[in-house]
Design a protein around this motif. Structure first.
Motif, PDB file in Angstrom:
ATOM      1  N   ALA A   1     -51.485 -39.868 -75.968  1.00  0.00           N
ATOM      2  CA  ALA A   1     -51.054 -40.318 -74.643  1.00  0.00           C
ATOM      3  C   ALA A   1     -50.708 -39.075 -73.834  1.00  0.00           C
ATOM      4  O   ALA A   1     -49.922 -38.240 -74.290  1.00  0.00           O
ATOM      5  CB  ALA A   1     -49.850 -41.245 -74.751  1.00  0.00           C
ATOM      6  N   VAL A   2     -51.312 -38.926 -72.663  1.00  0.00           N
ATOM      7  CA  VAL A   2     -51.141 -37.717 -71.857  1.00  0.00           C
ATOM      8  C   VAL A   2     -50.422 -38.058 -70.558  1.00  0.00           C
ATOM      9  O   VAL A   2     -50.749 -39.040 -69.886  1.00  0.00           O
ATOM     10  CB  VAL A   2     -52.500 -37.061 -71.542  1.00  0.00           C
ATOM     11  N   ILE A   3     -49.422 -37.247 -70.222  1.00  0.00           N
ATOM     12  CA  ILE A   3     -48.754 -37.322 -68.923  1.00  0.00           C
ATOM     13  C   ILE A   3     -49.089 -36.037 -68.187  1.00  0.00           C
ATOM     14  O   ILE A   3     -48.786 -34.942 -68.663  1.00  0.00           O
ATOM     15  CB  ILE A   3     -47.233 -37.487 -69.079  1.00  0.00           C
ATOM     16  N   PHE A   4     -49.734 -36.165 -67.032  1.00  0.00           N
ATOM     17  CA  PHE A   4     -50.317 -35.014 -66.354  1.00  0.00           C
ATOM     18  C   PHE A   4     -49.804 -34.935 -64.916  1.00  0.00           C
ATOM     19  O   PHE A   4     -49.937 -35.877 -64.140  1.00  0.00           O
ATOM     20  CB  PHE A   4     -51.839 -35.132 -66.367  1.00  0.00           C
ATOM     21  N   VAL A   5     -49.201 -33.795 -64.575  1.00  0.00           N
ATOM     22  CA  VAL A   5     -48.718 -33.548 -63.218  1.00  0.00           C
ATOM     23  C   VAL A   5     -49.573 -32.473 -62.576  1.00  0.00           C
ATOM     24  O   VAL A   5     -49.790 -31.406 -63.175  1.00  0.00           O
ATOM     25  CB  VAL A   5     -47.242 -33.096 -63.221  1.00  0.00           C
ATOM     26  N   SER A   6     -50.075 -32.742 -61.371  1.00  0.00           N
ATOM     27  CA  SER A   6     -50.898 -31.747 -60.697  1.00  0.00           C
ATOM     28  C   SER A   6     -50.966 -32.048 -59.209  1.00  0.00           C
ATOM     29  O   SER A   6     -50.806 -33.187 -58.776  1.00  0.00           O
ATOM     30  CB  SER A   6     -52.313 -31.735 -61.283  1.00  0.00           C
ATOM     31  N   HIS A   7     -51.195 -30.985 -58.425  1.00  0.00           N
ATOM     32  CA  HIS A   7     -51.505 -31.142 -57.009  1.00  0.00           C
ATOM     33  C   HIS A   7     -53.015 -31.094 -56.787  1.00  0.00           C
ATOM     34  O   HIS A   7     -53.462 -31.202 -55.639  1.00  0.00           O
ATOM     35  CB  HIS A   7     -50.838 -30.026 -56.190  1.00  0.00           C
TER      36      HIS A   7
END
Length: 407
Positions: A216-222
């Motif tokens: 399970a991946v939690i990904f933060v990006s602009h």
């Protein structure tokens, strides 16, 4: 707040469960220390009011809830200060929430701050063993993965050098290599990947593609193209709260870009002889939050109105379309003598028509550059107009070209 982490069984489904998570901060240090002392006392006595804001406090995260299963990727998007990093720190156990509950199962790998989790005076090799031990791996298990981690990080020559002497890019490479090669059940990734060079970032995403079915991946990006590429669900945060949440990643990205959209002029250069009075889309389908919407494959018209103070000649207009990542994607053909533009006194009005719009779905903006026929710049204005192209398909590429398939 209660938080529990347990080793996931192979048939576990929900690996991350967040219920009503909230975190508040104080804008003043002295007041914050006083509140902290009061909370310590009231926490002992059991009378703590977790959901009440006191003077000078604000919610960094407010009532966030979601579930994440193995094989799913949650994208967290929002502008700076939206609360994304605070939420990640709570999920990773770096700070405690004021309210809510987090349940995470299995091994958790996190890459949320540059160099976080590394002891700067230890070598890269020693930090690999430290991080592996924190994740719950035995020394034998780390030994079996060591060569793969070093090779992935491309740090063979520097692996025995203290991490404090690593560049920011080297720290990112080592951090991601440890987080990904250890094959965690939950992988948390913040914007730190933006520090890496393009070749390494592409390698990281190829690795994410490989491990995602089991993680399970939690990904933060602009970087919205990256978000749309790997995320199966999304949360758009603003001032600590969820403004949009669901599986329609494209809709959330559109809302994210709409926050940038405005029709105020941004004058970069003005010689004084040309005034841009108005520009608008005239054949739109709808307007949402001031942004006209046009359909892919149909004609779009831009109406311009200008004042030419020196009416001796009509200048040349270069009109550039920028995509949602603020990359220039198209130049509209400049005007020529054959276009027969005519001045009415000092007023000039004209319409530019694109008969078959094939820009892919998304938000676009227009910049204008005006020069005389000798090439001397007269006016340059950014973001004179924002418009949205509608299409059912979400693609990375700036153009979706009409094609025919023939035998």
């Amino acid at each position: 707040m209660s938080e529990k982490r347990e080793i996931a069984s192979p048939d576990s489904e929900v690996l991350v469960k967040v219920e009503g998570l909230s975190k508040k901060f104080c804008k003043n240090l002295k007041t914050s220390l006083w509140y902290g002392l009061k909370d310590l006392v009231s926490g002992v006595s059991g009378s703590r009011e977790e959901r009440v804001l006191r003077p000078k406090e604000f919610w960094a995260v407010k009532d966030i809830s979601f579930e994440l299963r193995r094989g799913e990727c949650l994208g967290l998007i929002g502008h700076n200060g939206a609360g994304k990093s605070t939420l990640l720190k709570i999920l990773n156990g770096l700070i405690n929430p004021d309210a809510g509950k987090v349940t995470m199962k299995g091994r958790i790998g996190a890459l949320i701050e540059l160099g976080a989790g590394f002891n700067p005076i230890l070598s890269g090799r020693e930090n690999i063993y430290n991080n592996g031990a924190i994740l719950g791996f035995s020394r034998k298990e780390i030994d079996s993965k060591l060569d793969a981690i070093i090779a992935f990080a491309e740090l063979e020559e520097f692996i025995d050098m203290p991490v404090q002497h690593y560049s920011s890019g080297m720290k990112v490479r080592l951090g991601f290599a440890v987080a990904a090669q250890m094959e965690p059940d939950v992988l948390i990734i913040d914007e730190v990947l933006a520090v890496g060079d393009l070749g390494f970032v592409l390698k990281c995403f190829k690795t994410i593609d490989t491990i995602l079915p089991h993680t399970a991946v939690i990904f933060v990006s602009h970087n919205m193209p990256m978000v749309s590429r790997i995320c199966s669900q999304i949360i758009l945060m603003e001032h600590g709260v969820s403004k949009f949440q669901g599986e329609d990643v494209g809709q959330a990205i559109d809302l994210y870009y709409t926050r940038f959209a405005n029709n105020e002029s941004n004058v970069v250069f003005d010689e004084g002889s040309v005034v841009l009075d108005n520009v608008e889309v005239t054949n739109y389908t709808n307007i949402i939050d001031g942004v006209p919407q046009v359909k892919w494959g149909e004609e779009v018209k831009f109406d311009f109105a200008l004042t030419i103070k020196d009416a001796k000649e009509i200048p040349i207009f270069n009109i550039i379309i920028f995509d949602k990542e603020q990359r220039p994607v198209a130049l509209l053909e400049p005007n020529t003598k054959s276009d027969n533009l005519k001045l009415e006194g000092k007023a000039l009005k004209f319409v530019i028509s694109i008969p078959d719009l094939q820009l892919s779905k998304g938000i676009y903006s227009i910049n204008i550059s005006v020069m005389n026929k000798q090439g001397t710049p007269l006016l340059r204005v950014n973001n004179i107009l924002t418009f949205q192209v509608l299409h059912e398909k979400e693609v990375w590429q700036p153009f979706l070209l009409k094609t025919s398939y023939l035998n």
